[in-house]
Design a protein around this motif. Structure first.
Motif, PDB file in Angstrom:
ATOM      1  N   LEU A 171      37.222  57.418  20.704  1.00 30.47           N
ATOM      2  CA  LEU A 171      38.266  57.483  19.686  1.00 30.47           C
ATOM      3  C   LEU A 171      38.840  58.892  19.529  1.00 30.47           C
ATOM      4  O   LEU A 171      39.730  59.105  18.714  1.00 30.47           O
ATOM      5  CB  LEU A 171      37.713  57.001  18.343  1.00 30.47           C
ATOM      6  N   ARG A 172      38.307  59.844  20.316  1.00 30.47           N
ATOM      7  CA  ARG A 172      38.821  61.209  20.295  1.00 30.47           C
ATOM      8  C   ARG A 172      39.105  61.660  21.717  1.00 30.47           C
ATOM      9  O   ARG A 172      38.484  61.185  22.675  1.00 30.47           O
ATOM     10  CB  ARG A 172      37.807  62.154  19.633  1.00 30.47           C
ATOM     11  N   ASN A 173      40.016  62.607  21.857  1.00 36.71           N
ATOM     12  CA  ASN A 173      40.338  63.132  23.190  1.00 36.71           C
ATOM     13  C   ASN A 173      39.089  63.630  23.899  1.00 36.71           C
ATOM     14  O   ASN A 173      38.898  63.391  25.094  1.00 36.71           O
ATOM     15  CB  ASN A 173      41.347  64.277  23.073  1.00 36.71           C
ATOM     16  N   SER A 174      38.244  64.372  23.171  1.00 35.00           N
ATOM     17  CA  SER A 174      37.051  64.953  23.788  1.00 35.00           C
ATOM     18  C   SER A 174      36.139  63.872  24.344  1.00 35.00           C
ATOM     19  O   SER A 174      35.546  64.038  25.422  1.00 35.00           O
ATOM     20  CB  SER A 174      36.294  65.809  22.767  1.00 35.00           C
ATOM     21  N   GLU A 175      36.022  62.764  23.640  1.00 35.37           N
ATOM     22  CA  GLU A 175      35.148  61.677  24.102  1.00 35.37           C
ATOM     23  C   GLU A 175      35.716  61.010  25.350  1.00 35.37           C
ATOM     24  O   GLU A 175      34.966  60.688  26.286  1.00 35.37           O
ATOM     25  CB  GLU A 175      34.978  60.649  22.980  1.00 35.37           C
ATOM     26  N   LEU A 176      37.034  60.811  25.383  1.00 39.18           N
ATOM     27  CA  LEU A 176      37.658  60.200  26.561  1.00 39.18           C
ATOM     28  C   LEU A 176      37.523  61.114  27.770  1.00 39.18           C
ATOM     29  O   LEU A 176      37.148  60.673  28.869  1.00 39.18           O
ATOM     30  CB  LEU A 176      39.130  59.901  26.278  1.00 39.18           C
ATOM     31  N   GLY A 202      30.345  65.219  20.775  1.00 32.64           N
ATOM     32  CA  GLY A 202      31.745  65.085  21.144  1.00 32.64           C
ATOM     33  C   GLY A 202      32.634  66.090  20.446  1.00 32.64           C
ATOM     34  O   GLY A 202      33.814  65.849  20.221  1.00 32.64           O
ATOM     35  N   ARG A 203      32.086  67.262  20.118  1.00 33.42           N
ATOM     36  CA  ARG A 203      32.827  68.266  19.363  1.00 33.42           C
ATOM     37  C   ARG A 203      33.707  69.113  20.287  1.00 33.42           C
ATOM     38  O   ARG A 203      33.281  69.532  21.354  1.00 33.42           O
ATOM     39  CB  ARG A 203      31.862  69.162  18.612  1.00 33.42           C
ATOM     40  N   SER A 204      34.942  69.370  19.867  1.00 40.52           N
ATOM     41  CA  SER A 204      35.862  70.242  20.603  1.00 40.52           C
ATOM     42  C   SER A 204      36.234  71.414  19.712  1.00 40.52           C
ATOM     43  O   SER A 204      36.603  71.223  18.549  1.00 40.52           O
ATOM     44  CB  SER A 204      37.124  69.475  21.004  1.00 40.52           C
ATOM     45  N   ILE A 205      36.115  72.643  20.253  1.00 39.10           N
ATOM     46  CA  ILE A 205      36.449  73.834  19.473  1.00 39.10           C
ATOM     47  C   ILE A 205      37.490  74.702  20.187  1.00 39.10           C
ATOM     48  O   ILE A 205      37.715  75.844  19.821  1.00 39.10           O
ATOM     49  CB  ILE A 205      35.190  74.667  19.167  1.00 39.10           C
ATOM     50  N   ASP A 206      38.113  74.143  21.232  1.00 40.66           N
ATOM     51  CA  ASP A 206      39.203  74.812  21.945  1.00 40.66           C
ATOM     52  C   ASP A 206      38.825  76.182  22.488  1.00 40.66           C
ATOM     53  O   ASP A 206      39.633  77.109  22.481  1.00 40.66           O
ATOM     54  CB  ASP A 206      40.433  74.951  21.045  1.00 40.66           C
ATOM     55  N   ILE A 207      37.587  76.324  22.970  1.00 42.04           N
ATOM     56  CA  ILE A 207      37.190  77.601  23.546  1.00 42.04           C
ATOM     57  C   ILE A 207      37.245  77.581  25.067  1.00 42.04           C
ATOM     58  O   ILE A 207      37.620  78.555  25.700  1.00 42.04           O
ATOM     59  CB  ILE A 207      35.781  78.007  23.047  1.00 42.04           C
ATOM     60  N   VAL A 208      36.907  76.437  25.677  1.00 43.39           N
ATOM     61  CA  VAL A 208      36.941  76.346  27.140  1.00 43.39           C
ATOM     62  C   VAL A 208      38.383  76.290  27.639  1.00 43.39           C
ATOM     63  O   VAL A 208      38.694  76.759  28.733  1.00 43.39           O
ATOM     64  CB  VAL A 208      36.151  75.108  27.625  1.00 43.39           C
ATOM     65  N   ARG A 209      39.264  75.754  26.827  1.00 43.08           N
ATOM     66  CA  ARG A 209      40.660  75.598  27.233  1.00 43.08           C
ATOM     67  C   ARG A 209      41.322  76.943  27.528  1.00 43.08           C
ATOM     68  O   ARG A 209      42.289  77.031  28.263  1.00 43.08           O
ATOM     69  CB  ARG A 209      41.431  74.832  26.154  1.00 43.08           C
ATOM     70  N   SER A 217      25.960  76.030  16.749  1.00 45.49           N
ATOM     71  CA  SER A 217      26.092  76.386  18.162  1.00 45.49           C
ATOM     72  C   SER A 217      26.484  75.140  18.936  1.00 45.49           C
ATOM     73  O   SER A 217      26.358  74.020  18.442  1.00 45.49           O
ATOM     74  CB  SER A 217      24.775  76.969  18.690  1.00 45.49           C
ATOM     75  N   PHE A 218      26.959  75.351  20.170  1.00 48.31           N
ATOM     76  CA  PHE A 218      27.536  74.257  20.936  1.00 48.31           C
ATOM     77  C   PHE A 218      27.015  74.286  22.370  1.00 48.31           C
ATOM     78  O   PHE A 218      26.923  75.348  22.985  1.00 48.31           O
ATOM     79  CB  PHE A 218      29.059  74.355  20.917  1.00 48.31           C
ATOM     80  N   ALA A 219      26.700  73.101  22.883  1.00 53.78           N
ATOM     81  CA  ALA A 219      26.140  72.980  24.223  1.00 53.78           C
ATOM     82  C   ALA A 219      26.891  71.920  25.019  1.00 53.78           C
ATOM     83  O   ALA A 219      27.296  70.890  24.476  1.00 53.78           O
ATOM     84  CB  ALA A 219      24.653  72.621  24.156  1.00 53.78           C
ATOM     85  N   VAL A 220      27.070  72.182  26.320  1.00 48.34           N
ATOM     86  CA  VAL A 220      27.666  71.199  27.219  1.00 48.34           C
ATOM     87  C   VAL A 220      26.628  70.106  27.485  1.00 48.34           C
ATOM     88  O   VAL A 220      25.497  70.410  27.884  1.00 48.34           O
ATOM     89  CB  VAL A 220      28.093  71.845  28.553  1.00 48.34           C
ATOM     90  N   SER A 236      33.396  68.525  25.022  1.00 47.41           N
ATOM     91  CA  SER A 236      32.754  67.448  24.269  1.00 47.41           C
ATOM     92  C   SER A 236      31.337  67.902  23.959  1.00 47.41           C
ATOM     93  O   SER A 236      30.357  67.328  24.406  1.00 47.41           O
ATOM     94  CB  SER A 236      32.749  66.156  25.086  1.00 47.41           C
ATOM     95  N   PHE A 237      31.254  68.985  23.169  1.00 45.35           N
ATOM     96  CA  PHE A 237      30.000  69.682  22.949  1.00 45.35           C
ATOM     97  C   PHE A 237      29.026  68.901  22.074  1.00 45.35           C
ATOM     98  O   PHE A 237      29.424  68.137  21.191  1.00 45.35           O
ATOM     99  CB  PHE A 237      30.250  71.031  22.272  1.00 45.35           C
ATOM    100  N   ILE A 238      27.740  69.177  22.312  1.00 50.41           N
ATOM    101  CA  ILE A 238      26.693  68.831  21.354  1.00 50.41           C
ATOM    102  C   ILE A 238      26.628  69.981  20.357  1.00 50.41           C
ATOM    103  O   ILE A 238      26.421  71.135  20.739  1.00 50.41           O
ATOM    104  CB  ILE A 238      25.327  68.669  22.051  1.00 50.41           C
ATOM    105  N   GLN A 239      26.830  69.692  19.094  1.00 55.10           N
ATOM    106  CA  GLN A 239      26.764  70.716  18.057  1.00 55.10           C
ATOM    107  C   GLN A 239      25.391  70.679  17.418  1.00 55.10           C
ATOM    108  O   GLN A 239      24.888  69.624  17.054  1.00 55.10           O
ATOM    109  CB  GLN A 239      27.842  70.480  17.005  1.00 55.10           C
TER     110      GLN A 239
END
Length: 508
Positions: free
Chosen positions: A363-368, A224-231, A283-286, A241-244
């Motif tokens: 509980l986080r924006n990315s998860e919702l 559920g990680r967000s790094i503001d790259i897709v935005r 690294s991060f995966a969808v 909501s990446f898998i880190q």
């Protein structure tokens, strides 16, 4: 002589004493490989007794080999030919060939005619990866791998090469679906990324730095990680909501597979967090749950069907909660409910704190956003939320961007725009502000058509005026083209050369 012998004897005795001391202290020991017997289990009183449950995360050595054997045949190398940065409508030396006197054109290898049907600007070849998801040639990859590509070449693990076409892209998740003309291809099976746990082993398969069929391994570091790259490309609708993981991923891995220890797909490798541009730890995966839904939509409709709740949200933290008088430190705060939306129909109100969707804690924006992003318009979801300290539930029927529950179809291009052979998108606010532009449209992609045949316009060009009139939007641009006859003047700039206004003429 007697003194000399005494000195020799003292030296020998001293040497033995030194060696003995070194051995005693553990110094100067040779490296030895010895077999050590494990003590009886009963003597290991400081360790808990082993569980009777099955080990779902077995010793990695055999698991890595199994995962690699299953995934490697289904991961492909994608070569995308794109416009070289900095060329726009200029030559290799940053010189605008259309402004050179005819006598100098040959010095730069530019035939007479320059911008009107002249030689094409050089292309660069990007490298990425993809995952075969069906035996008839459908391949999932990242949007940024194929974005702006003029040609796509897919190389299979057995080195067979195919041209590929883009079926559809989704910038909001950075997922794309492409297809090659082939059958009986090896595929990867989708795993349920929801069941993936932090600490589990995963394997990344891709083509970093064009090193084909490379396998690396690591563990799941976070979900559920967000790094503001897709935005940056997907805008406010972006789902992050990446898998880190700490599996090594580098440029060229994008679009490749992240698989579990069984070799089943749990994600599409998308990004790295790095100050240098190469792997620096994470690294991060969808997640595969999002990938599966997106590619199904792209294959069936050509466009992603997004089920929208219709509410502006903010992630709750301690400071914000204290400011709003909320007695909790996490959750998704509803700052505004859109009129006529699914949220309003469900009874959600400004100030509610969403804590879950369909029994899944959010509980986080990315998860919702991840949970909602798995649904299409018309789907019903159960929302768990807190209002004034009391837990409540609501049922919401999600809607599309038009405010109803129907399927959204791609709008066909007007014939006049189709003949231009290009894709046009709205100029994003960030670029407009940076370049001090009031408005315009960006040429996102160029195909066969009038623009490629009659001009040197390349992807990235920002059209600001048509026949001297300011372009306000894509729809406004289309109306201007529809209302023009004969020669049409296109005026604009390239982001890498904002001080130089370029003009092109086309004949419809």
């Amino acid at each position: 002589m007697k003194n000399f012998l005494l000195i020799i004897l003292a030296a020998v005795v001293g040497g033995f004493a030194a060696l003995g001391g070194a051995q005693y202290l553990g110094l100067n020991q040779d490296t030895r490989y010895v077999e050590v017997q494990a003590p009886p289990a009963s003597s290991m009183t400081n360790f808990a007794a082993p569980s009777n449950t099955v080990n779902v995360n077995p010793a990695p050595t055999a698991g890595f080999a199994t995962a690699a054997d299953k995934a490697l045949p289904a991961v492909v190398h994608i070569k995308a030919s794109k416009q070289a940065p900095g060329f726009g409508s200029r030559g290799a030396q940053g010189i605008d060939p259309d402004r050179l006197p005819d006598a100098f054109r040959d010095l730069f290898g530019i035939p007479e005619g320059g911008g009107q049907g002249g030689s094409p600007a050089p292309l660069q070849q990007g490298s990425g990866s993809g995952v075969i998801i069906s035996p008839d040639g459908y391949i999932a990859t990242n949007n940024h791998v194929v974005d702006g590509a003029e040609t796509l070449e897919v190389v299979l693990n057995d080195q067979k090469t195919y041209d590929a076409e883009v079926i559809g892209v989704d910038p909001t998740t950075d997922i794309a679906l492409i297809k090659i003309d082939a059958v009986n291809l090896p595929t990867v099976q989708f795993a349920d990324s929801d069941k993936l746990k932090i600490g589990e082993w995963v394997v990344a398969v891709g083509n970093p730095f064009s090193l084909t069929s490379t396998v690396t391994a690591g563990i799941v570091s976070a979900k559920g990680r967000s790094i503001d790259i897709v935005r940056r490309s997907g805008g406010e609708m972006a789902i992050e909501s990446f898998i880190q993981t700490d599996a090594v991923v580098n440029p060229g891995n994008s679009g490749g597979a992240l698989v579990d220890i069984n070799g089943d797909l749990v994600g599409i490798n998308t990004a790295i967090s790095s100050p240098t541009g190469v792997f620096a730890g994470y690294s991060f995966a969808v997640p595969s749950a999002i990938v599966k839904k997106v590619v199904q939509d792209l294959r069936e409709f050509g466009i992603v069907q997004r089920g929208l709740l219709g509410a502006r949200i903010m992630e709750l933290n301690t400071a914000f909660a204290q400011e709003k008088g909320i007695d909790r430190d996490n959750g998704v705060y509803v700052s505004e409910v859109t009129e006529g939306s699914a949220a309003e129909e469900a009874g959600l109100m400004n100030g509610d704190v969403i804590t879950g969707v369909d029994g899944v804690t959010t509980l986080r924006n990315s998860e919702l956003l991840e949970q909602l992003g798995r649904h299409r318009p018309g789907d019903v979801v159960n929302i768990e939320f807190e209002r004034n300290g009391k837990q409540k539930t609501a049922t919401a029927r999600l809607r599309n961007a038009n405010g109803d529950t129907g399927i959204i179809r791609p709008e066909p291009e007007p014939e006049s725009i189709s003949k231009l052979g290009a894709e046009f998108v709205e100029l994003d606010e960030g670029t407009a502000s940076k370049l001090d532009l009031k408005s315009g449209v960006t040429v996102a992609d160029i195909r066969s058509g009038i623009i490629s045949e009659q001009t040197r316009i390349r992807p990235g060009f920002i059209i600001t005026k048509v026949n001297g009139r300011q372009v306000s939007s894509v729809s406004g641009f289309q109306k201007m083209i529809d209302g023009s006859n004969g020669t049409v003047s296109l005026e604009g700039i390239y982001p890498d050369s904002p001080d130089r206004t370029m003009k092109y003429g086309i004949v419809k």
